[in-house]
Structure formats: C-alpha cells, structure tokens
Design a protein around this motif. Structure first.
Motif, PDB file in Angstrom:
ATOM      1  N   UNK A 271      62.054  36.595  65.611  1.00 18.80           N
ATOM      2  CA  UNK A 271      61.722  36.850  64.210  1.00 18.80           C
ATOM      3  C   UNK A 271      60.729  38.003  64.069  1.00 18.80           C
ATOM      4  N   UNK A 272      59.789  38.099  65.019  1.00 19.37           N
ATOM      5  CA  UNK A 272      58.844  39.225  64.991  1.00 19.37           C
ATOM      6  C   UNK A 272      59.584  40.538  65.181  1.00 19.37           C
ATOM      7  N   UNK A 273      60.552  40.541  66.070  1.00 21.99           N
ATOM      8  CA  UNK A 273      61.348  41.750  66.318  1.00 21.99           C
ATOM      9  C   UNK A 273      62.089  42.175  65.042  1.00 21.99           C
ATOM     10  N   UNK A 274      62.661  41.217  64.354  1.00 24.87           N
ATOM     11  CA  UNK A 274      63.368  41.506  63.098  1.00 24.87           C
ATOM     12  C   UNK A 274      62.380  42.001  62.039  1.00 24.87           C
ATOM     13  N   UNK A 275      61.235  41.338  61.912  1.00 27.42           N
ATOM     14  CA  UNK A 275      60.235  41.733  60.911  1.00 27.42           C
ATOM     15  C   UNK A 275      59.736  43.151  61.158  1.00 27.42           C
ATOM     16  N   UNK A 276      59.510  43.484  62.415  1.00 25.43           N
ATOM     17  CA  UNK A 276      59.048  44.831  62.761  1.00 25.43           C
ATOM     18  C   UNK A 276      60.089  45.867  62.344  1.00 25.43           C
ATOM     19  N   UNK A 277      61.350  45.549  62.529  1.00 30.89           N
ATOM     20  CA  UNK A 277      62.397  46.509  62.147  1.00 30.89           C
ATOM     21  C   UNK A 277      62.552  46.607  60.630  1.00 30.89           C
ATOM     22  N   UNK A 278      62.257  45.530  59.914  1.00 31.02           N
ATOM     23  CA  UNK A 278      62.207  45.622  58.451  1.00 31.02           C
ATOM     24  C   UNK A 278      61.065  46.532  58.021  1.00 31.02           C
ATOM     25  N   UNK A 279      59.920  46.420  58.709  1.00 30.23           N
ATOM     26  CA  UNK A 279      58.795  47.303  58.401  1.00 30.23           C
ATOM     27  C   UNK A 279      59.143  48.765  58.695  1.00 30.23           C
ATOM     28  N   UNK A 280      59.869  48.989  59.769  1.00 30.38           N
ATOM     29  CA  UNK A 280      60.296  50.357  60.093  1.00 30.38           C
ATOM     30  C   UNK A 280      61.166  50.899  58.966  1.00 30.38           C
ATOM     31  N   UNK A 281      62.136  50.108  58.532  1.00 25.09           N
ATOM     32  CA  UNK A 281      63.039  50.552  57.468  1.00 25.09           C
ATOM     33  C   UNK A 281      62.264  50.817  56.172  1.00 25.09           C
ATOM     34  N   UNK A 282      61.370  49.904  55.810  1.00 25.63           N
ATOM     35  CA  UNK A 282      60.583  50.093  54.586  1.00 25.63           C
ATOM     36  C   UNK A 282      59.679  51.318  54.705  1.00 25.63           C
ATOM     37  N   UNK A 283      59.061  51.476  55.850  1.00 26.77           N
ATOM     38  CA  UNK A 283      58.168  52.612  56.066  1.00 26.77           C
ATOM     39  C   UNK A 283      58.896  53.943  56.066  1.00 26.77           C
ATOM     40  N   UNK A 284      60.052  53.985  56.684  1.00 26.07           N
ATOM     41  CA  UNK A 284      60.827  55.239  56.717  1.00 26.07           C
ATOM     42  C   UNK A 284      61.277  55.639  55.311  1.00 26.07           C
ATOM     43  N   UNK A 285      61.733  54.668  54.530  1.00 23.99           N
ATOM     44  CA  UNK A 285      62.137  54.976  53.154  1.00 23.99           C
ATOM     45  C   UNK A 285      60.939  55.436  52.336  1.00 23.99           C
ATOM     46  N   UNK A 286      59.820  54.719  52.468  1.00 22.53           N
ATOM     47  CA  UNK A 286      58.609  55.077  51.731  1.00 22.53           C
ATOM     48  C   UNK A 286      58.141  56.484  52.120  1.00 22.53           C
ATOM     49  N   UNK A 287      58.113  56.764  53.397  1.00 20.01           N
ATOM     50  CA  UNK A 287      57.657  58.079  53.854  1.00 20.01           C
ATOM     51  C   UNK A 287      58.520  59.198  53.287  1.00 20.01           C
TER      52      UNK A 287
END
Length: 174
Positions: A100-116
C-alpha cells in the motif's frame, strides 16, 4: 482568477488531500512495522518529508488566496481511517502495508508531476519547486520500498506461520 490558475488551485487542493491521506496511512504503517527498522526507518523519514510537503502545499494555497478543501481532505481522511481499521483485521499487515505504501508513493508521484507541470505552465515557479521536491522524495521512497520486496515477503510468510522461510532466488535463477 484565470482558467489555468483555477486548474492550478485544483491540483494544489488535490495534492493536499492526497498528502493528508498518505500521512494518516504512514502513521498506521509506522505502528505496524515499528519492530522492523529496515522498513520503519525509511518510512519514518518519508513521513517527516511528507509533513513538510503538506505545509509547503498549504503555503502555496494561501499564496493563491485559498485554503485546503475540507471536503477533499475529509474524504481522504475518511479513506485513511477506513484503511487503518481494515489493516488491523488483516493477517498480513506488514506485507500489505508495504504494498500500500508503494501504491501511495506512486499516487504522490502522479499528483506531483501533474501539479508541477500545471504550475510551470501557469508561471508559478514556487509551486513547481514544491511539487518537484515532493516528486523527488516519492521517487526515492519508491526505490527504497522496491529494495525491500524480499524482506516484505519474508515478514509476510512469517506472519502466516511459515517457520523456515526459504531465501529469495538468486538473480540468475529468475
């Protein structure tokens, strides 16, 4: 407010809600893996960095004269609480938490990349920098977790009663 600024604020609010969710999930995970320093240590460092990113996102929201979305944050918090409650009833909390941590981290990556990317196009370098730092930390945590899959499997098997956990196959045997 222009259309791109509205989009940027929406992505900031989404990132904040996700950060709130991840912080709650990390808190539960840290309790579960407290006796496993090889997992607890990197997750603890990541939780600290995540809290810092949440504060930075809040500052960027305030810079855009808005605040976090209570509805989004409440939904994320409800999901985190539900996850934590379900996690206590599972027989394999460590293995599932690492997954679940691995999945959450990848959600953060996706959110961060879009935000950036939206921030860059909106000309908001400060928000882009916050998002880039969030992504850098998430990518690093993803690598940390990836390096621990065999440990996660070993702990999972032990939690299921396997006494003599066989070692992982050698790379050339895979």
């Amino acid at each position: 407010m222009t259309t791109i600024e509205r989009q940027l604020v929406g992505y900031l609010k989404d990132a904040h809600a996700l950060q709130e969710h991840v912080e709650a999930v990390l808190s539960e995970m840290l309790t579960t893996v407290a006796s496993v320093p090889d997992i607890c240590r990197p997750l603890g460092h990541y939780a600290d960095r995540s809290r810092r990113h949440t504060r930075e996102i809040e500052a960027r929201l305030h810079a855009h004269r808005t605040s976090p979305s209570l509805v989004r944050d409440a939904g994320a918090l409800f999901a985190a609480v539900l996850d934590a409650g379900l996690g206590r009833t599972r027989r394999d909390p460590t293995g599932r938490h690492i997954r679940d941590a691995y999945v959450a981290v990848h959600l953060q990556i996706a959110a961060g990349e879009m935000l950036r990317r939206v921030a860059e196009r909106a000309g908001d370098g400060e928000t882009a920098a916050v998002a880039a730092a969030m992504c850098d930390d998430a990518y690093a945590m993803s690598r940390e977790l990836s390096d621990r899959w065999d440990l996660a499997v070993e702990l999972s098997l032990r939690q299921h009663g396997v006494q003599n956990v066989p070692p992982p196959p050698r790379e050339d045997d895979r």
